[in-house]
Scaffold this motif. Sequence first.
Motif: not given
Ligand code: KG4
Length: 352
Positions: A111, A115, A137-139, A164, A168, A181, A185, A276, A280, A308
């Motif tokens: 994954h 990305h 990302s979130g993780g 991320g 959150d 996120g 923003e 993710g 931003n 994702d």
């Molecule tokens: O890559 P992703 O879609 O899923 C994972 O693989 O984790 O990332 C999700 C993360 C979440 O924590 C979300 O709040 C964050 O990306 N995120 C953002 C924005 N859009 C998504 N964080 C800051 N600004 C954004 N515009």
Amino acid sequence: MPLLAIETTCDETAAAIISPERHVLSSVVASQDELHARWRGVVPEIASRAHVERIIPVIDQAIQKAGIRKTELRAVAVAIRPGLIGSLLVGLSAGKAIAGTLRIPLIGYDHLAAHLYASRIAFGEELTYPAIGLVASGGHTSLFHLKNPIDLEALGGTIDDAIGEAFDKVASLLGLGYPGGPQLEKLALKGNSRSHRFPRPLAKDSSRLDFSFSGLKTAVRYQIQPPGMTSPRCLSDQERADLAASFQQAAVDSVVAKVSLAIQKTSCRIVAVGGGVTANKLLRTALEKLGQQHCAKILIPPIHLCTDNAAMGGIGWEHIERNEIADLELDVLPNVYRKKKQQPKRHGASHQ
Ligand code: KG4
Ligand code: ZN
């Protein structure tokens, strides 16, 4: 003949059809945000159940939108690592069933590599190797040295929370919904990013390419609920916006400092970014500026390829070209990037 890519690592059920030239013929993403919103975070059990309900309709829709028939598929590529075990298993089971019944090759992909491959999907041959990869990302918050699209060599990563996750959690402290996120923003747009000088942990440490976001998150928490107070302070809208803007600035500065250091340490002038948080705008602008300062090419995919999606699963073609085809024994690797904890030594324990 195109490739079907499947992505179910966390809480998005996604499928895409990608041609051998890496053109995205269709890309479908079913978000589960509304299911997890009331818990202000992803609930693994809910995520896997939702994947079960959605995976077949999402795949069917991707095939239909691409204007092809199932029998025209060349192979199936599935994200098998890292992610939530139940979520990963749903995608893999669907992939196995399709590959098995159509008698076409099955591929398992990573994954995080996917990305970063989003830049290849978005910018084609502009992404050359070796390159630096940033996943935010979130993780994960990780920097990689990429010899090629598939082999990622870790340069550094977060020592505590992922960026991320910090967005959150801070969003939740500010009373915003999930995922935080994008909402944080939006709130930050109305705030003053200089109102609070939050810490940028590790940003000045030029000996390592690691990140830390937990201290930053705690610093925001203490502004909302100072130590010793039993409940949060009542904040005005302007105070909330100022906190959001100052947090966002500190988080972005921390990332930019390490990407800058990675460019200096590796002399790589190509940086692929994904995940993710790279959706931003402040981070995107700061990275673009950094690229200009270092005469480096920073490839920032469009937002729908940062969060994702399965179009980035076009990385499956790289595996096919290397003849890395899996069999039906293929399994998921949920924690592949997690550092193994040292087992505490017990006195008197015999060596095995
Ligand atoms: O890559 P992703 O879609 O899923 C994972 O693989 O984790 O990332 C999700 C993360 C979440 O924590 C979300 O709040 C964050 O990306 N995120 C953002 C924005 N859009 C998504 N964080 C800051 N600004 C954004 N515009
Ligand atoms: Zn992701």
